[in-house]
Design a protein around this motif. Structure first.
Motif, PDB file in Angstrom:
ATOM      1  N   VAL A  15       0.864  -1.182   0.000  1.00  0.00           N
ATOM      2  CA  VAL A  15       0.000   0.000   0.000  1.00  0.00           C
ATOM      3  C   VAL A  15       0.903   1.235   0.000  1.00  0.00           C
ATOM      4  CG1 VAL A  15      -1.807   1.256   1.212  1.00  0.00           C
ATOM      5  CG2 VAL A  15      -1.779  -1.262   1.265  1.00  0.00           C
ATOM      6  N   PHE A  16       1.093   1.788  -1.173  1.00  0.00           N
ATOM      7  CA  PHE A  16       1.947   2.967  -1.309  1.00  0.00           C
ATOM      8  C   PHE A  16       1.493   3.763  -2.529  1.00  0.00           C
ATOM      9  CE2 PHE A  16       5.542   4.990  -3.488  1.00  0.00           C
ATOM     10  CZ  PHE A  16       5.964   5.867  -2.499  1.00  0.00           C
ATOM     11  N   GLU A  17       1.338   5.038  -2.320  1.00  0.00           N
ATOM     12  CA  GLU A  17       0.993   5.922  -3.431  1.00  0.00           C
ATOM     13  C   GLU A  17       2.017   7.035  -3.514  1.00  0.00           C
ATOM     14  OE1 GLU A  17      -2.954   7.431  -3.482  1.00  0.00           O
ATOM     15  OE2 GLU A  17      -3.891   5.456  -3.270  1.00  0.00           O
ATOM     16  N   TRP A  18       2.449   7.309  -4.722  1.00  0.00           N
ATOM     17  CA  TRP A  18       3.422   8.373  -4.950  1.00  0.00           C
ATOM     18  C   TRP A  18       2.786   9.717  -4.589  1.00  0.00           C
ATOM     19  CZ3 TRP A  18       8.224   6.896  -6.940  1.00  0.00           C
ATOM     20  CH2 TRP A  18       9.127   7.926  -7.160  1.00  0.00           C
ATOM     21  N   ASP A  19       3.455  10.453  -3.715  1.00  0.00           N
ATOM     22  CA  ASP A  19       2.952  11.742  -3.259  1.00  0.00           C
ATOM     23  C   ASP A  19       3.659  12.854  -4.035  1.00  0.00           C
ATOM     24  OD1 ASP A  19       2.254  14.073  -1.944  1.00  0.00           O
ATOM     25  OD2 ASP A  19       2.480  13.242   0.069  1.00  0.00           O
ATOM     26  N   PHE A  31       8.997   4.281   0.044  1.00  0.00           N
ATOM     27  CA  PHE A  31       8.698   2.973  -0.534  1.00  0.00           C
ATOM     28  C   PHE A  31       9.681   1.918  -0.015  1.00  0.00           C
ATOM     29  CE2 PHE A  31       9.538  -0.394  -3.520  1.00  0.00           C
ATOM     30  CZ  PHE A  31       8.266  -0.915  -3.724  1.00  0.00           C
ATOM     31  N   VAL A  32      10.961   2.257  -0.001  1.00  0.00           N
ATOM     32  CA  VAL A  32      11.994   1.303   0.430  1.00  0.00           C
ATOM     33  C   VAL A  32      11.757   0.861   1.874  1.00  0.00           C
ATOM     34  CG1 VAL A  32      14.459   1.073   0.995  1.00  0.00           C
ATOM     35  CG2 VAL A  32      13.756   2.022  -1.212  1.00  0.00           C
ATOM     36  N   THR A  33      11.432   1.788   2.756  1.00  0.00           N
ATOM     37  CA  THR A  33      11.199   1.411   4.156  1.00  0.00           C
ATOM     38  C   THR A  33      10.003   0.467   4.281  1.00  0.00           C
ATOM     39  OG1 THR A  33       9.873   3.431   4.521  1.00  0.00           O
ATOM     40  CG2 THR A  33      12.218   3.531   5.081  1.00  0.00           C
ATOM     41  N   ILE A  34       8.965   0.712   3.493  1.00  0.00           N
ATOM     42  CA  ILE A  34       7.797  -0.193   3.507  1.00  0.00           C
ATOM     43  C   ILE A  34       8.186  -1.568   2.962  1.00  0.00           C
ATOM     44  CG2 ILE A  34       5.510  -0.618   2.510  1.00  0.00           C
ATOM     45  CD1 ILE A  34       5.142   2.475   2.459  1.00  0.00           C
ATOM     46  N   PHE A  35       8.912  -1.585   1.847  1.00  0.00           N
ATOM     47  CA  PHE A  35       9.313  -2.852   1.221  1.00  0.00           C
ATOM     48  C   PHE A  35      10.172  -3.684   2.180  1.00  0.00           C
ATOM     49  CE2 PHE A  35      12.269  -5.497  -1.159  1.00  0.00           C
ATOM     50  CZ  PHE A  35      11.428  -6.154  -2.043  1.00  0.00           C
ATOM     51  N   LEU A  36      11.137  -3.055   2.823  1.00  0.00           N
ATOM     52  CA  LEU A  36      12.023  -3.781   3.742  1.00  0.00           C
ATOM     53  C   LEU A  36      11.237  -4.363   4.908  1.00  0.00           C
ATOM     54  CD1 LEU A  36      15.150  -1.419   3.873  1.00  0.00           C
ATOM     55  CD2 LEU A  36      14.919  -3.572   2.616  1.00  0.00           C
ATOM     56  N   LYS A  44      15.261  -9.339  10.632  1.00  0.00           N
ATOM     57  CA  LYS A  44      16.519 -10.082  10.725  1.00  0.00           C
ATOM     58  C   LYS A  44      17.674  -9.306  10.110  1.00  0.00           C
ATOM     59  CE  LYS A  44      14.316 -14.631  10.688  1.00  0.00           C
ATOM     60  NZ  LYS A  44      14.159 -15.924   9.955  1.00  0.00           N
ATOM     61  N   ILE A  45      17.356  -8.503   9.090  1.00  0.00           N
ATOM     62  CA  ILE A  45      18.432  -7.790   8.389  1.00  0.00           C
ATOM     63  C   ILE A  45      18.029  -6.382   7.938  1.00  0.00           C
ATOM     64  CG2 ILE A  45      17.803  -8.720   6.116  1.00  0.00           C
ATOM     65  CD1 ILE A  45      20.773  -8.849   5.442  1.00  0.00           C
ATOM     66  N   SER A  46      16.743  -6.080   7.917  1.00  0.00           N
ATOM     67  CA  SER A  46      16.279  -4.833   7.296  1.00  0.00           C
ATOM     68  C   SER A  46      16.841  -3.581   7.962  1.00  0.00           C
ATOM     69  CB  SER A  46      14.750  -4.771   7.269  1.00  0.00           C
ATOM     70  OG  SER A  46      14.211  -4.940   8.552  1.00  0.00           O
ATOM     71  N   THR A  47      16.982  -3.590   9.293  1.00  0.00           N
ATOM     72  CA  THR A  47      17.551  -2.411   9.965  1.00  0.00           C
ATOM     73  C   THR A  47      18.983  -2.184   9.518  1.00  0.00           C
ATOM     74  OG1 THR A  47      16.127  -2.615  11.902  1.00  0.00           O
ATOM     75  CG2 THR A  47      18.174  -1.393  12.195  1.00  0.00           C
ATOM     76  N   ARG A  48      19.762  -3.261   9.426  1.00  0.00           N
ATOM     77  CA  ARG A  48      21.160  -3.131   8.978  1.00  0.00           C
ATOM     78  C   ARG A  48      21.229  -2.628   7.545  1.00  0.00           C
ATOM     79  NH1 ARG A  48      21.732  -8.229  11.271  1.00  0.00           N
ATOM     80  NH2 ARG A  48      22.331  -9.213   9.307  1.00  0.00           N
ATOM     81  N   HIS A  81      19.870   0.179  -4.028  1.00  0.00           N
ATOM     82  CA  HIS A  81      20.957  -0.723  -4.433  1.00  0.00           C
ATOM     83  C   HIS A  81      21.027  -2.028  -3.634  1.00  0.00           C
ATOM     84  CE1 HIS A  81      23.262   0.803  -0.986  1.00  0.00           C
ATOM     85  NE2 HIS A  81      24.231  -0.040  -1.257  1.00  0.00           N
ATOM     86  N   ASP A  82      20.540  -2.026  -2.390  1.00  0.00           N
ATOM     87  CA  ASP A  82      20.582  -3.250  -1.576  1.00  0.00           C
ATOM     88  C   ASP A  82      19.187  -3.726  -1.186  1.00  0.00           C
ATOM     89  OD1 ASP A  82      23.298  -3.557  -1.636  1.00  0.00           O
ATOM     90  OD2 ASP A  82      23.674  -2.733   0.352  1.00  0.00           O
ATOM     91  N   ILE A  83      18.187  -3.275  -1.906  1.00  0.00           N
ATOM     92  CA  ILE A  83      16.806  -3.603  -1.541  1.00  0.00           C
ATOM     93  C   ILE A  83      16.531  -5.109  -1.557  1.00  0.00           C
ATOM     94  CG2 ILE A  83      15.876  -3.402  -3.889  1.00  0.00           C
ATOM     95  CD1 ILE A  83      13.422  -2.024  -2.698  1.00  0.00           C
ATOM     96  N   SER A  84      17.321  -5.857  -2.310  1.00  0.00           N
ATOM     97  CA  SER A  84      17.080  -7.301  -2.430  1.00  0.00           C
ATOM     98  C   SER A  84      17.632  -8.106  -1.252  1.00  0.00           C
ATOM     99  CB  SER A  84      17.732  -7.832  -3.714  1.00  0.00           C
ATOM    100  OG  SER A  84      19.148  -7.775  -3.606  1.00  0.00           O
ATOM    101  N   LYS A  85      18.391  -7.482  -0.368  1.00  0.00           N
ATOM    102  CA  LYS A  85      19.062  -8.260   0.685  1.00  0.00           C
ATOM    103  C   LYS A  85      18.109  -8.880   1.690  1.00  0.00           C
ATOM    104  CE  LYS A  85      23.776  -6.585   0.441  1.00  0.00           C
ATOM    105  NZ  LYS A  85      24.924  -6.045   1.181  1.00  0.00           N
ATOM    106  N   THR A  86      16.871  -8.409   1.721  1.00  0.00           N
ATOM    107  CA  THR A  86      15.884  -9.049   2.602  1.00  0.00           C
ATOM    108  C   THR A  86      15.238 -10.273   1.949  1.00  0.00           C
ATOM    109  OG1 THR A  86      14.197  -7.500   1.810  1.00  0.00           O
ATOM    110  CG2 THR A  86      15.310  -6.943   3.881  1.00  0.00           C
ATOM    111  N   VAL A  87      15.504 -10.479   0.664  1.00  0.00           N
ATOM    112  CA  VAL A  87      14.845 -11.596  -0.030  1.00  0.00           C
ATOM    113  C   VAL A  87      15.830 -12.594  -0.641  1.00  0.00           C
ATOM    114  CG1 VAL A  87      12.735 -10.323  -0.532  1.00  0.00           C
ATOM    115  CG2 VAL A  87      14.610 -10.238  -2.174  1.00  0.00           C
ATOM    116  N   CYS A  88      17.109 -12.248  -0.704  1.00  0.00           N
ATOM    117  CA  CYS A  88      18.087 -13.200  -1.249  1.00  0.00           C
ATOM    118  C   CYS A  88      19.465 -12.902  -0.683  1.00  0.00           C
ATOM    119  CB  CYS A  88      18.122 -13.160  -2.777  1.00  0.00           C
ATOM    120  SG  CYS A  88      18.970 -11.719  -3.432  1.00  0.00           S
TER     121      CYS A  88
END
Length: 222
Positions: A15-19, A31-36, A44-48, A81-88
């Motif tokens: 649930v995110f709308e561009w403002d 968006f990144v904070t919501i995704f993480l 487990k890793i999102s804060t880091r 650049h590191d958005i994928s680290k929570t999924v792989c």
């Protein structure tokens, strides 16, 4: 990859709308904070990941005081650049690149800069690429990423990663010496003049800390 299909579904469920009253950078950050948070509900890793991301942005802003590059491209790249680290765990630059593509397919506010941002994400880990083949934005992104890996902050990371291993002070010193030797060799990987200056400053602080640790530990030897 099946998990990318799953992530596409995750994107659709966010649930995110561009403002439009906010900057592109602020929108991407939100968006990144919501995704993480959604992809790492137990943190487990999102804060880091987010802490590293924000540190690289601060470093990039320092670099951009002297280096000429498009600030929005640099900052948006670092946010993604590191958005994928929570999924792989592996090939995170490739997966982050694909996730960023999905992001841009859904949100079109950065279309004019999309290609440069995606290239910066894809190559941000390829530190051994020749500088002649890189855009100014790629150089700043690479340097910001590598500069976050050195200096006094490295000490805290080493201690956090080894705190249950009951290392002696001498074992810790040996580990830090090995880290410093690697850092000493990698100055050539830094792409910008300003980045090299900061690298040398941070390397010096790290060396001073290790030398002080050696001196203090030597005082308690019989």
């Amino acid at each position: 990859m099946k998990f990318l299909t799953d992530i596409k579904s995750t994107f659709d469920s966010i649930v995110f709308e561009w403002d439009e009253t906010k900057s592109n950078i602020q929108n991407v950050y939100e968006f990144v904070t919501i995704f993480l948070k959604i992809t790492d509900p137990y943190n487990k890793i999102s804060t880091r990941v987010l802490e590293h991301t924000m540190r690289t942005i601060k470093i990039a802003e320092r670099l951009l005081n002297k280096e000429i590059a498009d600030k929005e491209i640099v900052i948006v790249t670092l946010l993604l650049h590191d958005i994928s680290k929570t999924v792989c765990e592996n090939s995170h630059n490739l997966v982050s690149h694909r996730l960023a593509e999905i992001f841009f397919e859904k949100y079109h506010y950065l279309d004019k800069k999309k290609k440069k941002i995606l290239d910066c994400i894809l190559y941000h880990s390829a530190k051994d690429l020749d500088s002649l083949d890189l855009t100014p934005e790629m150089k700043v992104v690479m340097d910001a990423d590598i500069l976050d890996e050195i200096g006094i902050l490295l000490i805290s990371r080493v201690c956090l990663r080894t705190h249950n291993k009951n290392l002696s002070i001498q074992e810790l010193i040996k580990l830090l010496d090995n880290k410093y030797a690697k850092i000493d060799r990698e100055l050539s990987l830094v792409k910008t003049k300003t980045g090299r200056e900061i690298y040398i400053q941070k390397r010096k602080k790290l060396k001073e800390y290790i030398d002080a640790l050696k001196m203090e530990s030597a005082e308690y030897k019989f």
